[in-house]
Design an enzyme around this catalytic site. Structure first.
Site, PDB file in Angstrom:
ATOM      1  N   GLU A  54      -6.218   4.553   4.957  1.00  0.00           N
ATOM      2  CA  GLU A  54      -4.858   5.014   4.661  1.00  0.00           C
ATOM      3  C   GLU A  54      -4.306   4.440   3.361  1.00  0.00           C
ATOM      4  O   GLU A  54      -3.628   5.129   2.611  1.00  0.00           O
ATOM      5  CB  GLU A  54      -3.929   4.676   5.829  1.00  0.00           C
ATOM      6  CG  GLU A  54      -2.704   5.586   5.931  1.00  0.00           C
ATOM      7  CD  GLU A  54      -1.598   5.259   4.945  1.00  0.00           C
ATOM      8  OE1 GLU A  54      -0.821   6.169   4.626  1.00  0.00           O
ATOM      9  OE2 GLU A  54      -1.513   4.099   4.489  1.00  0.00           O
ATOM     10  N   ASP A  55      -4.589   3.187   3.071  1.00  0.00           N
ATOM     11  CA  ASP A  55      -4.106   2.627   1.819  1.00  0.00           C
ATOM     12  C   ASP A  55      -5.193   1.758   1.196  1.00  0.00           C
ATOM     13  O   ASP A  55      -6.031   1.175   1.900  1.00  0.00           O
ATOM     14  CB  ASP A  55      -2.831   1.803   2.047  1.00  0.00           C
ATOM     15  CG  ASP A  55      -2.015   1.645   0.771  1.00  0.00           C
ATOM     16  OD1 ASP A  55      -2.364   2.266  -0.247  1.00  0.00           O
ATOM     17  OD2 ASP A  55      -1.013   0.892   0.790  1.00  0.00           O
ATOM     18  N   HIS A  97      -1.405  -0.285   7.945  1.00  0.00           N
ATOM     19  CA  HIS A  97      -0.858   0.881   7.253  1.00  0.00           C
ATOM     20  C   HIS A  97      -0.852   0.562   5.752  1.00  0.00           C
ATOM     21  O   HIS A  97      -1.914   0.468   5.152  1.00  0.00           O
ATOM     22  CB  HIS A  97       0.554   1.148   7.805  1.00  0.00           C
ATOM     23  CG  HIS A  97       1.048   2.534   7.559  1.00  0.00           C
ATOM     24  ND1 HIS A  97       2.098   3.084   8.270  1.00  0.00           N
ATOM     25  CD2 HIS A  97       0.679   3.495   6.680  1.00  0.00           C
ATOM     26  CE1 HIS A  97       2.336   4.327   7.836  1.00  0.00           C
ATOM     27  NE2 HIS A  97       1.495   4.582   6.866  1.00  0.00           N
ATOM     28  N   ASN A 127       6.290   1.946   6.079  1.00  0.00           N
ATOM     29  CA  ASN A 127       5.147   2.780   5.712  1.00  0.00           C
ATOM     30  C   ASN A 127       4.306   2.123   4.624  1.00  0.00           C
ATOM     31  O   ASN A 127       3.102   1.975   4.760  1.00  0.00           O
ATOM     32  CB  ASN A 127       5.645   4.151   5.247  1.00  0.00           C
ATOM     33  CG  ASN A 127       4.524   5.126   4.952  1.00  0.00           C
ATOM     34  OD1 ASN A 127       3.632   4.857   4.158  1.00  0.00           O
ATOM     35  ND2 ASN A 127       4.573   6.287   5.592  1.00  0.00           N
ATOM     36  N   ASP A 128       4.968   1.725   3.525  1.00  0.00           N
ATOM     37  CA  ASP A 128       4.234   1.140   2.409  1.00  0.00           C
ATOM     38  C   ASP A 128       5.049  -0.006   1.824  1.00  0.00           C
ATOM     39  O   ASP A 128       6.259  -0.109   2.051  1.00  0.00           O
ATOM     40  CB  ASP A 128       3.956   2.202   1.341  1.00  0.00           C
ATOM     41  CG  ASP A 128       2.866   1.780   0.370  1.00  0.00           C
ATOM     42  OD1 ASP A 128       2.153   0.805   0.661  1.00  0.00           O
ATOM     43  OD2 ASP A 128       2.724   2.434  -0.690  1.00  0.00           O
ATOM     44  N   ASN A 170       7.894   7.216   1.179  1.00  0.00           N
ATOM     45  CA  ASN A 170       6.548   6.887   1.646  1.00  0.00           C
ATOM     46  C   ASN A 170       5.916   5.858   0.716  1.00  0.00           C
ATOM     47  O   ASN A 170       6.205   4.678   0.795  1.00  0.00           O
ATOM     48  CB  ASN A 170       5.732   8.177   1.720  1.00  0.00           C
ATOM     49  CG  ASN A 170       4.422   8.029   2.462  1.00  0.00           C
ATOM     50  OD1 ASN A 170       3.676   7.084   2.247  1.00  0.00           O
ATOM     51  ND2 ASN A 170       4.119   8.970   3.337  1.00  0.00           N
ATOM     52  N   ASP A 172       1.822  10.876  -0.740  1.00  0.00           N
ATOM     53  CA  ASP A 172       1.712   9.723   0.149  1.00  0.00           C
ATOM     54  C   ASP A 172       1.778   8.440  -0.682  1.00  0.00           C
ATOM     55  O   ASP A 172       2.784   8.144  -1.289  1.00  0.00           O
ATOM     56  CB  ASP A 172       0.401   9.854   0.936  1.00  0.00           C
ATOM     57  CG  ASP A 172       0.456   9.208   2.306  1.00  0.00           C
ATOM     58  OD1 ASP A 172       0.855   8.036   2.382  1.00  0.00           O
ATOM     59  OD2 ASP A 172       0.098   9.861   3.304  1.00  0.00           O
ATOM     60  N   ASN A 173       0.708   7.685  -0.725  1.00  0.00           N
ATOM     61  CA  ASN A 173       0.713   6.397  -1.425  1.00  0.00           C
ATOM     62  C   ASN A 173       0.543   6.551  -2.934  1.00  0.00           C
ATOM     63  O   ASN A 173       0.029   7.559  -3.420  1.00  0.00           O
ATOM     64  CB  ASN A 173      -0.388   5.501  -0.862  1.00  0.00           C
ATOM     65  CG  ASN A 173      -0.136   5.153   0.590  1.00  0.00           C
ATOM     66  OD1 ASN A 173       1.005   4.962   0.996  1.00  0.00           O
ATOM     67  ND2 ASN A 173      -1.193   5.088   1.383  1.00  0.00           N
TER      68      ASN A 173
END
EC number: 3.1.1.2
Length: 365
Positions: free
Chosen positions: A50-51, A114, A167-168, A223, A269-270
């Protein structure tokens, strides 16, 4: 009659809502495949990536895998952090290696990572990771990287009422970071309502090492977040509204000044900042397929992937957006981030693998 007028008004309202949903979910959008060079799957993080956090001077990256996000049915998935070495040679199969965690207080069974970031503290790479436990309670887990293991040494767990739905995050100092809350709902159903009605419950906060300070509120799904330390610029991807915001960060880091908002027309997203200051993001260009795929992490459903490059002008008022990678979901599903190192790109996903691409011609980016 009045009743007839009312029915017409209701019908128009329903049509407007249906059209909005169709637009928001990217129904009917076509994705055309292209890539910067040869791409290969990376062995290891089968439950997603995810990251990804790059440590540029060493050519290594830390990868989070096994996210638990509004899905209690996935509580059995083991959360892990992997180490990817961009310099690995002499093998046909690229591999990311799992980093074991040392430290008696660390609860591995309740760890579902995450967002991830790092800061060098007293010569040691300190890693900060957002985690959601089996009951979807939120924390920031802090580790020190031991390259001799290699392994992670668990240092502490941070909890606070402002970790609403983190989330981030991005480190801006030793034990200081800025994080996003992408909403307020704590269940899948309420989250769907939050998205459909356009409720702006997202926020951005600065953690000073002891307390939390709100920087932004009333956002639709903030996000990914990134900080360009060289130019003191903060970037936040607003997922629900498919746009990217650029800010100046104040010296004490407790406030921001808006510079620009760039429409991306894709749910991004990221974020990753390249050495030239360009912002890269892993995006979800067809949201209806993304939601289907995320709801079927252990199945065969896939969703399109896209990596966008956002290159700002000197005043950060305008930007040029280009597409570095796109795929219909068959090669890589549900892209979340694109990380560049020299002539390589690593593409992370919500819950389905990790992809490595060679960059044959940098001009295509």
């Amino acid at each position: 009659t009045n009743m007839g007028k009312l029915l017409i008004a209701v019908a128009i309202g329903l049509c407007a809502i249906a059209w909005r949903v169709r637009e928001n979910m990217d129904m009917g959008r076509t994705i055309y495949n292209h890539r910067p060079g040869v791409c290969r799957g990376v062995q290891g993080p089968e439950k997603g990536s995810e990251d990804i956090e790059l440590f540029r001077s060493e050519g290594i990256a830390f990868v989070t895998s096994g996210i638990l996000y509004l899905q209690p049915s996935r509580a059995h998935i083991e959360g892990k952090i992997y180490l990817y070495d961009f310099n690995q040679k002499g093998t046909d199969q690229l591999e990311a290696k799992e980093l074991p965690v040392k430290g008696g207080s660390f609860d591995q069974d309740n760890f579902h990572p995450h967002g991830i970031t790092h800061w060098v503290v007293n010569g040691v790479i300190r890693i900060y990771v957002i985690s959601h436990d089996d009951e979807f309670k939120h924390s920031i887990q802090v580790f020190d990287y031991d390259p001799k293991g290699p392994a992670l040494i668990h240092k502490k767990t941070l909890k606070h009422p402002t970790f609403i739905r983190p989330n981030d995050l991005v480190a801006v100092g030793p034990d200081q970071f800025i994080f996003t809350n992408d909403g307020v709902a704590q269940t899948e159903f309420v989250n769907s309502l939050e998205f459909m009605v356009g409720y702006k419950g997202g926020s951005v906060h600065y953690w000073d090492g002891k307390e939390s300070h709100e920087l932004l509120s009333g956002m639709g799904g903030p996000n990914g977040i990134a900080y360009d330390i060289a130019n003191n610029k903060l970037f936040v991807a607003e997922f629900n509204h498919k746009r990217l915001h650029a800010y100046d960060l104040s010296e004490e880091k407790k406030s921001v000044s808006p510079l620009s908002t760039i429409n991306l027309y894709s749910a991004c997203d990221n974020l990753f900042i390249d050495s030239d200051g360009s912002v890269y993001s892993g995006c979800h260009p067809v949201l209806i397929e993304t939601f289907k795929s995320i709801g079927d992490c252990d199945g065969e459903a896939t969703s399109p992937s896209q990596i966008l490059r956002i290159r700002f002008d000197k005043d950060y008022k305008t930007a040029t957006v280009s597409e570095s990678y796109a795929n219909d979901g068959k090669e890589v599903s549900g892209s979340t981030i694109g990380v560049l190192y020299k002539n390589q790109m690593l593409i992370g996903t919500v819950c389905k693998g990790l992809l490595h691409c060679e960059i044959r011609d940098p001009s295509v980016l």
